[in-house]
Design an enzyme around this catalytic site. Structure first.
Site, PDB file in Angstrom:
ATOM      1  N   THR A  49      -6.457   4.183  -0.866  1.00 43.69           N
ATOM      2  CA  THR A  49      -5.778   4.711   0.324  1.00 43.69           C
ATOM      3  C   THR A  49      -6.788   5.321   1.281  1.00 43.69           C
ATOM      4  O   THR A  49      -6.760   5.075   2.496  1.00 43.69           O
ATOM      5  CB  THR A  49      -4.753   5.785  -0.089  1.00 43.69           C
ATOM      6  OG1 THR A  49      -3.898   5.255  -1.086  1.00 43.69           O
ATOM      7  CG2 THR A  49      -3.935   6.234   1.102  1.00 43.69           C
ATOM      8  N   THR A  50      -7.691   6.141   0.730  1.00 41.15           N
ATOM      9  CA  THR A  50      -8.704   6.809   1.542  1.00 41.15           C
ATOM     10  C   THR A  50      -9.635   5.807   2.202  1.00 41.15           C
ATOM     11  O   THR A  50     -10.168   6.049   3.283  1.00 41.15           O
ATOM     12  CB  THR A  50      -9.502   7.801   0.675  1.00 41.15           C
ATOM     13  OG1 THR A  50      -8.578   8.671   0.012  1.00 41.15           O
ATOM     14  CG2 THR A  50     -10.462   8.631   1.502  1.00 41.15           C
ATOM     15  N   TYR A 112       7.013  -0.676  -1.565  1.00 40.58           N
ATOM     16  CA  TYR A 112       8.000  -1.232  -0.639  1.00 40.58           C
ATOM     17  C   TYR A 112       9.099  -2.022  -1.346  1.00 40.58           C
ATOM     18  O   TYR A 112      10.278  -1.838  -1.078  1.00 40.58           O
ATOM     19  CB  TYR A 112       7.352  -2.108   0.452  1.00 40.58           C
ATOM     20  CG  TYR A 112       8.362  -2.585   1.481  1.00 40.58           C
ATOM     21  CD1 TYR A 112       8.876  -1.702   2.420  1.00 40.58           C
ATOM     22  CD2 TYR A 112       8.815  -3.894   1.469  1.00 40.58           C
ATOM     23  CE1 TYR A 112       9.822  -2.122   3.347  1.00 40.58           C
ATOM     24  CE2 TYR A 112       9.761  -4.322   2.390  1.00 40.58           C
ATOM     25  CZ  TYR A 112      10.270  -3.438   3.325  1.00 40.58           C
ATOM     26  OH  TYR A 112      11.203  -3.855   4.224  1.00 40.58           O
ATOM     27  N   TYR A 138      -1.831   3.973 -10.990  1.00 33.66           N
ATOM     28  CA  TYR A 138      -1.824   4.940  -9.888  1.00 33.66           C
ATOM     29  C   TYR A 138      -0.383   5.141  -9.440  1.00 33.66           C
ATOM     30  O   TYR A 138       0.223   4.258  -8.838  1.00 33.66           O
ATOM     31  CB  TYR A 138      -2.708   4.404  -8.765  1.00 33.66           C
ATOM     32  CG  TYR A 138      -2.812   5.243  -7.515  1.00 33.66           C
ATOM     33  CD1 TYR A 138      -2.388   6.578  -7.478  1.00 33.66           C
ATOM     34  CD2 TYR A 138      -3.370   4.704  -6.363  1.00 33.66           C
ATOM     35  CE1 TYR A 138      -2.504   7.330  -6.322  1.00 33.66           C
ATOM     36  CE2 TYR A 138      -3.492   5.449  -5.195  1.00 33.66           C
ATOM     37  CZ  TYR A 138      -3.058   6.756  -5.186  1.00 33.66           C
ATOM     38  OH  TYR A 138      -3.176   7.499  -4.041  1.00 33.66           O
ATOM     39  N   ARG A 143       4.159   7.483  -1.363  1.00 35.44           N
ATOM     40  CA  ARG A 143       3.719   6.340  -0.563  1.00 35.44           C
ATOM     41  C   ARG A 143       4.406   5.038  -0.980  1.00 35.44           C
ATOM     42  O   ARG A 143       4.666   4.188  -0.149  1.00 35.44           O
ATOM     43  CB  ARG A 143       2.191   6.157  -0.671  1.00 35.44           C
ATOM     44  CG  ARG A 143       1.398   7.126   0.203  1.00 35.44           C
ATOM     45  CD  ARG A 143      -0.076   6.770   0.168  1.00 35.44           C
ATOM     46  NE  ARG A 143      -0.894   7.696   0.932  1.00 35.44           N
ATOM     47  CZ  ARG A 143      -1.280   7.511   2.197  1.00 35.44           C
ATOM     48  NH1 ARG A 143      -0.898   6.428   2.841  1.00 35.44           N
ATOM     49  NH2 ARG A 143      -2.035   8.398   2.812  1.00 35.44           N
ATOM     50  N   LYS A 166      -3.598   7.814 -12.738  1.00 35.56           N
ATOM     51  CA  LYS A 166      -3.858   8.689 -11.596  1.00 35.56           C
ATOM     52  C   LYS A 166      -2.516   9.264 -11.187  1.00 35.56           C
ATOM     53  O   LYS A 166      -1.642   8.566 -10.672  1.00 35.56           O
ATOM     54  CB  LYS A 166      -4.501   7.928 -10.435  1.00 35.56           C
ATOM     55  CG  LYS A 166      -4.777   8.820  -9.219  1.00 35.56           C
ATOM     56  CD  LYS A 166      -5.382   8.031  -8.063  1.00 35.56           C
ATOM     57  CE  LYS A 166      -5.602   8.939  -6.845  1.00 35.56           C
ATOM     58  NZ  LYS A 166      -6.110   8.182  -5.669  1.00 35.56           N
ATOM     59  N   ILE A 206      -9.369  12.081  -8.965  1.00 36.11           N
ATOM     60  CA  ILE A 206      -9.839  11.088  -7.995  1.00 36.11           C
ATOM     61  C   ILE A 206      -9.660  11.747  -6.641  1.00 36.11           C
ATOM     62  O   ILE A 206      -8.549  11.907  -6.157  1.00 36.11           O
ATOM     63  CB  ILE A 206      -9.078   9.757  -8.120  1.00 36.11           C
ATOM     64  CG1 ILE A 206      -9.300   9.171  -9.522  1.00 36.11           C
ATOM     65  CG2 ILE A 206      -9.549   8.782  -7.041  1.00 36.11           C
ATOM     66  CD1 ILE A 206      -8.593   7.853  -9.770  1.00 36.11           C
TER      67      ILE A 206
END
Length: 295
Positions: A49-50, A112, A138, A143, A166, A206
């Site tokens: 994401t980052t 989604y 994760y 999100r 994560k 993380i």
């Protein structure tokens, strides 16, 4: 029961992807990788994401992973983000990362399309069984739109290659349930939750803020791991405001890229639909960086 994935305990850093005039800036990227190696970071996590992975093409995604692995040259572990809401696409990305020489794969829960818990299980099972890499599940429902329930993670923990989770739900009860029912290494997905998660058995983070202050995050993790909770709390409170701003001023990685630009370590450039931090946010961020002693 020995803990799986323990070699990834400590600080992993979710790297930004530097851009310059619309293209990946590999010179700056290389400097950022060296910065993390010198700090003593355990693992690099590119194209998450980052790292603005949703705006990278598949070719760019593969090239970034290959670049990080080559630059790391065995001096630091590499666990790229290779997840997708399509199992076939995630499998292709994972196999490509494996071929490049990555040490593990970070697999975001399918987003989604909101699978059932059985769908989550079959997705991660396919990735674990069809590649040889260690897999980190994760879980970030804020999100993705749906939680991977602890019972599903317990089922997944029975698979050999699934070694880490994560945990980015912000739910202490969920973390406790995972730690009480599996032998997975649990890594915090939120900087500010690192100490609370480690207090119940987590083994690291993380990190987003680790892009700018890796040594301080390492000090927190090491203190918590050694049982020096007074020192860990001191580091937690020192870092807390900075951690909150990295995620609170705007969507990650907007504030982080602004901070790295202010520190002379990135152009601050992003790809649409991500837009730069607004003026009020920049003023607040600059004040925080100054108060921390970085400016």
């Amino acid at each position: 029961m020995a803990t799986k994935g323990k070699d990834f305990a400590g600080l992993s850093v979710a790297l930004v992807t530097p851009f310059k005039q619309g293209e990946v800036d590999y010179d700056t990227f290389g400097a950022q990788i060296e910065f993390q190696i010198e700090a003593g970071t355990t693992c690099l996590v590119p194209v998450g994401t980052t790292g603005e992975s949703p705006t990278l093409s598949h070719d760019e995604h593969d090239r970034v992973i290959d670049f990080v692995v080559q630059k790391a040259a065995g001096r630091i572990k590499v666990m790229p983000g290779v997840g997708s809401n399509s199992t076939a696409e995630a499998l292709r990305l994972t196999k490509s990362a494996e071929k490049a020489g990555a040490d593990a794969a970070l697999q975001v829960a399918p987003y989604y399309n909101k699978p059932t818990q059985e769908g989550f299980y079959q997705h991660f099972k396919a990735l674990a069984e069809e590649t040889g890499l260690q897999q980190c599940v994760y879980n970030i429902p804020g999100r993705t739109g749906k939680n991977v329930e602890p019972e599903t993670i317990a089922r997944l923990a029975e698979l050999e290659n699934i070694t880490m989770v994560k945990e980015a739900t912000g739910q202490m009860d969920q973390a406790s349930q995972i730690l009480g029912t599996t032998n997975l290494t649990l890594l915090s997905g939120d900087d500010s939750m690192t100490l609370p998660y480690m207090a119940v058995g987590g083994e690291g983070v993380i990190s987003v803020v680790g892009n700018i202050v890796p040594r301080d995050m390492i000090a927190l993790v090491n203190a918590a791991a050694s049982g020096d909770m007074a020192a860990a709390r001191a580091q937690h409170h020192k870092l807390f405001a900075l951690c909150r701003e990295m995620l609170g001023l705007a969507t990650n990685p907007i504030p982080l890229k602004a901070a790295m630009e202010m520190l002379g370590r990135d152009t601050g450039e992003m790809r649409l639909p991500m837009t730069p931090l607004d003026d009020a946010g920049r003023v607040q961020l600059k004040q925080s960086l100054t108060a921390y002693g970085l400016l």
